[in-house]
Motif scaffolding. Structure first.
Motif, PDB file in Angstrom:
ATOM      1  N   THR A 117      -3.715  -1.867  14.871  1.00 30.13           N
ATOM      2  CA  THR A 117      -5.136  -1.652  15.115  1.00 30.13           C
ATOM      3  C   THR A 117      -5.686  -2.565  16.225  1.00 30.13           C
ATOM      4  O   THR A 117      -6.889  -2.529  16.510  1.00 30.13           O
ATOM      5  CB  THR A 117      -5.924  -1.936  13.815  1.00 30.13           C
ATOM      6  OG1 THR A 117      -5.441  -3.171  13.260  1.00 30.13           O
ATOM      7  CG2 THR A 117      -5.772  -0.826  12.801  1.00 30.13           C
TER       8      THR A 117
ATOM      9  N   TRP B 198       0.819  -1.217   0.000  1.00 26.31           N
ATOM     10  CA  TRP B 198       0.000   0.000   0.000  1.00 26.31           C
ATOM     11  C   TRP B 198       0.846   1.258   0.000  1.00 26.31           C
ATOM     12  O   TRP B 198       0.329   2.359  -0.081  1.00 26.31           O
ATOM     13  CB  TRP B 198      -1.102  -0.040   1.007  1.00 26.31           C
ATOM     14  CG  TRP B 198      -0.928   0.261   2.456  1.00 26.31           C
ATOM     15  CD1 TRP B 198      -0.020   1.071   3.067  1.00 26.31           C
ATOM     16  CD2 TRP B 198      -1.808  -0.189   3.486  1.00 26.31           C
ATOM     17  NE1 TRP B 198      -0.253   1.137   4.401  1.00 26.31           N
ATOM     18  CE2 TRP B 198      -1.348   0.371   4.691  1.00 26.31           C
ATOM     19  CE3 TRP B 198      -2.931  -1.006   3.506  1.00 26.31           C
ATOM     20  CZ2 TRP B 198      -1.982   0.123   5.907  1.00 26.31           C
ATOM     21  CZ3 TRP B 198      -3.539  -1.234   4.721  1.00 26.31           C
ATOM     22  CH2 TRP B 198      -3.066  -0.683   5.895  1.00 26.31           C
TER      23      TRP B 198
ATOM     24  N   GLY C  43      -9.176  -4.835  11.369  1.00 23.43           N
ATOM     25  CA  GLY C  43      -9.947  -5.426  10.269  1.00 23.43           C
ATOM     26  C   GLY C  43     -10.430  -4.300   9.382  1.00 23.43           C
ATOM     27  O   GLY C  43     -11.525  -3.785   9.583  1.00 23.43           O
ATOM     28  N   VAL C  44      -9.565  -3.918   8.426  1.00 20.50           N
ATOM     29  CA  VAL C  44      -9.886  -2.734   7.612  1.00 20.50           C
ATOM     30  C   VAL C  44      -9.945  -3.109   6.135  1.00 20.50           C
ATOM     31  O   VAL C  44      -9.379  -4.110   5.718  1.00 20.50           O
ATOM     32  CB  VAL C  44      -8.835  -1.613   7.830  1.00 20.50           C
ATOM     33  CG1 VAL C  44      -8.799  -1.175   9.281  1.00 20.50           C
ATOM     34  CG2 VAL C  44      -7.444  -2.046   7.357  1.00 20.50           C
TER      35      VAL C  44
HETATM   36  O1  LIG Z   1      -6.677  -3.969  10.968  1.00 20.62           O
HETATM   37  S1  LIG Z   1      -6.135  -4.884   9.949  1.00 20.62           S
HETATM   38  O2  LIG Z   1      -7.129  -5.146   8.868  1.00 20.62           O
HETATM   39  O3  LIG Z   1      -5.700  -6.134  10.529  1.00 20.62           O
HETATM   40  C1  LIG Z   1      -4.775  -4.124   9.242  1.00 20.62           C
HETATM   41  C2  LIG Z   1      -4.379  -4.529   8.012  1.00 20.62           C
HETATM   42  C3  LIG Z   1      -3.251  -3.935   7.465  1.00 20.62           C
HETATM   43  C4  LIG Z   1      -2.594  -2.967   8.198  1.00 20.62           C
HETATM   44  C5  LIG Z   1      -1.393  -2.334   7.645  1.00 20.62           C
HETATM   45  O4  LIG Z   1      -0.986  -1.214   8.356  1.00 20.62           O
HETATM   46  C6  LIG Z   1      -3.006  -2.578   9.424  1.00 20.62           C
HETATM   47  C7  LIG Z   1      -4.121  -3.171   9.952  1.00 20.62           C
END
Ligand SMILES: O=S(=O)(O)c1ccc(CO)cc1
Ligand SMILES: NC(=O)c1ccc[n+]([C@@H]2O[C@H](COP(=O)([O-])OP(=O)(O)OC[C@H]3O[C@@H](n4cnc5c(N)ncnc54)[C@H](O)[C@@H]3O)[C@@H](O)[C@H]2O)c1
Length: 478
Positions: free
Chosen positions: A282, A157, A440-441
């Motif tokens: 997170t 990313w 979890g994004v």
């Molecule tokens: O919150 S998460 O989906 O686990 C997540 C995925 C990728 C990243 C990269 O900074 C952070 C959190």
């Protein structure tokens, strides 16, 4: 054993020393030897990127689309194999590793699409006979410095938008996870990235990273990692007025209110705090729970934790893999002792576990009786350790949730629309989760935090353009 070399100016270069990549589930398993660039090689990579920049900045959007799309397709096609490599070197479970690789592939596909959606504005001037155009141009050579906990998603990313918008890249991955970084560099190289446009310089932060941060030909630095390193990078970048983007730590709260659905609350807590061994920026590390549900919530979390299997990341059925290395394990154990000495009650886990292989296995730890002033409530631990703070009501819960120097992700579990809406508005965090885990994004929307968690423009989605481009306003007199 072969050495995995660095990629500088389109050439695979060994040179310098090598670093073993060790499996945290099995310390006897050496995944490979990876080249360690020295300062001179870091300078060469920056020079190669600088030389490649004018042509890449003006390259056609079809060429850039094709390269990013091809890279995305290969990553997705190889997600099982690359996911296994990732889990072997970082320690997250195989499904988590495969999921992370798929995320990386989707990010490349997304930014391939963004290349075709590049746009500007054409506006009337306030003066007659003049047109105004607002366009975006690449920034130049971008230094990308990444942590160990997302060995392919975080590089993806940063690299995908940097290349999509016409920048050249010098990429320095974390020392602990060179395997995924090398695989990604190999994919990009074979996808047709021109020589010098993308450079991989594996090596030490204090050597390679330091050169990148100080070098006047590196126009911007995007960093994800610890607060201490982030602060130092920001200070150096500010001295030479380089653009900077920092994603750092978190101390993310999960508020659980009396009216919450208990199973949703327990699920959010366990997933958010302990999956990926709690090694996510997170991750929830503070459960802030109102009195009426407190005891049932604690009991529910303990029961779920007791059912989780902590073992080799690659074994089928493992829920929680090992801690990434001995130094992170020491930090986790140190905080467990700090929690006990602060008179929080360790009600579950926190023990070293023996498994078939020599690895850094730690049972998930839960404290109760935590208070806002305790170090375990304030400092990022970055492991499978969380604590419960009991509060009287929603108002106190919100105040405690916001009482932190960080502001990445903040969650609430409630069936009250009134409280959910209020929390959404008043949580001091870049990302708010309602009846969902703090971790979890999505990959196509902005990611980032407030206060001590982040500095600079957001990552991900179309908001990434803010960091990876610079705006030009042109006035055209008729
Ligand atoms: O919150 S998460 O989906 O686990 C997540 C995925 C990728 C990243 C990269 O900074 C952070 C959190
Ligand atoms: N907010 C986010 O998006 C996010 C995401 C993932 C991880 N993190 C944070 O990352 C941290 C864990 O990662 P880590 O231990 O790899 O962090 P770290 O700060 O030790 O290292 C991160 C990167 O910086 C490099 N580095 C170290 N010293 C440097 C220097 N002097 N100059 C330039 N580069 C240098 C390292 O080699 C590595 O590549 C945690 O604090 C976590 O919260 C944040």
């Amino acid at each position: 054993m072969n050495v995995f070399p660095n990629l500088i100016g389109g050439q695979w270069l060994e040179g310098g020393s090598v670093n073993p990549n060790i499996n945290p589930s099995n310390l006897d398993d050496v995944i490979g030897q990876y080249a360690q660039a020295d300062a001179a090689q870091a300078h060469s990579a920056i020079a190669a990127a600088r030389a490649a920049f004018p042509a890449w900045a003006l390259s056609g959007i079809q060429q850039r689309f094709d390269i990013l799309d091809k890279a995305g397709s290969e990553i997705l096609a190889r997600k099982e194999e690359l996911g296994a490599l990732l889990s072997r070197e970082e320690g997250k479970t195989l499904p988590e590793g495969i999921g992370e690789v798929a995320r990386a592939g989707q990010i490349f596909k997304f930014f391939a699409g963004e290349v075709l959606r590049l746009s500007g504005d054409k506006l009337p001037s306030v003066r007659p006979g003049i047109d105004v155009e607002v366009t975006r141009e690449p920034v130049g050579v971008i230094g990308l410095i990444t942590p160990w906990n997302f060995p392919i998603a975080i590089p993806a990313w940063k690299i995908a938008p940097a290349l999509a918008y016409g920048n050249c890249v010098v990429f320095k991955p974390a020392e602990l996870v060179p395997g995924s970084a090398w695989a990604l560099a190999d994919i990009l190289h074979r996808a047709g990235v021109p020589a010098g446009v993308f450079n991989l310089v594996m090596g030490r932060g204090s050597v390679v990273g330091d050169v990148m941060v100080r070098h006047r030909d590196v126009s911007a630095i995007s960093f994800t990692g610890s607060v201490g390193t982030g602060r130092a990078i920001a200070a150096l970048a500010a001295e030479r007025l380089a653009k900077v983007q920092l994603e750092m730590g978190g101390k993310n709260p999960l508020v659980v209110l009396d009216d919450a659905d208990l199973s949703v609350a327990v699920n959010c807590a366990v997933q958010g705090a302990y999956f990926s061994t709690g090694q996510r920026c997170t991750a929830s590390s503070r459960f802030i729970v109102t009195s009426g549900i407190h005891d049932r919530f604690v009991q529910g979390v303990k029961e779920r934790l007791a059912a989780l299997k902590v073992d080799d990341a690659l074994l089928e059925g493992t829920d929680i893999g090992p801690v990434v290395d001995a130094s992170q394990l020491d930090q986790d154990l140190r905080y467990i002792e700090i929690g006990k000495s602060e008179d929080a009650e360790l009600v579950f886990g926190g023990e070293l576990l023996q498994r078939r292989t020599r690895g850094h296995f730690l049972s998930p730890a839960l404290f109760t009786g935590a208070t806002a002033g305790m170090r375990i409530s304030r400092e990022e631990i970055f492991g499978p350790v969380a604590s419960v703070q009991r509060v009287a009501d929603y108002e106190e819960a919100l105040a405690v949730a916001n009482d932190t120097e960080f502001g990445l992700s903040s969650g609430v579990v409630t069936t009250s629309l009134k409280h959910a809406s209020h929390f959404k508005r008043h949580a001091q965090a870049g990302m708010v989760m309602v009846n969902a885990p703090t971790a979890g994004v999505d990959y196509h929307v902005p990611f980032g935090g407030r206060k001590g968690s982040s500095l600079g423009p957001r990552e991900q989605g179309r908001y990434a353009a803010e960091f990876y481009t610079t705006v030009k306003t042109t006035y055209i007199a008729a």
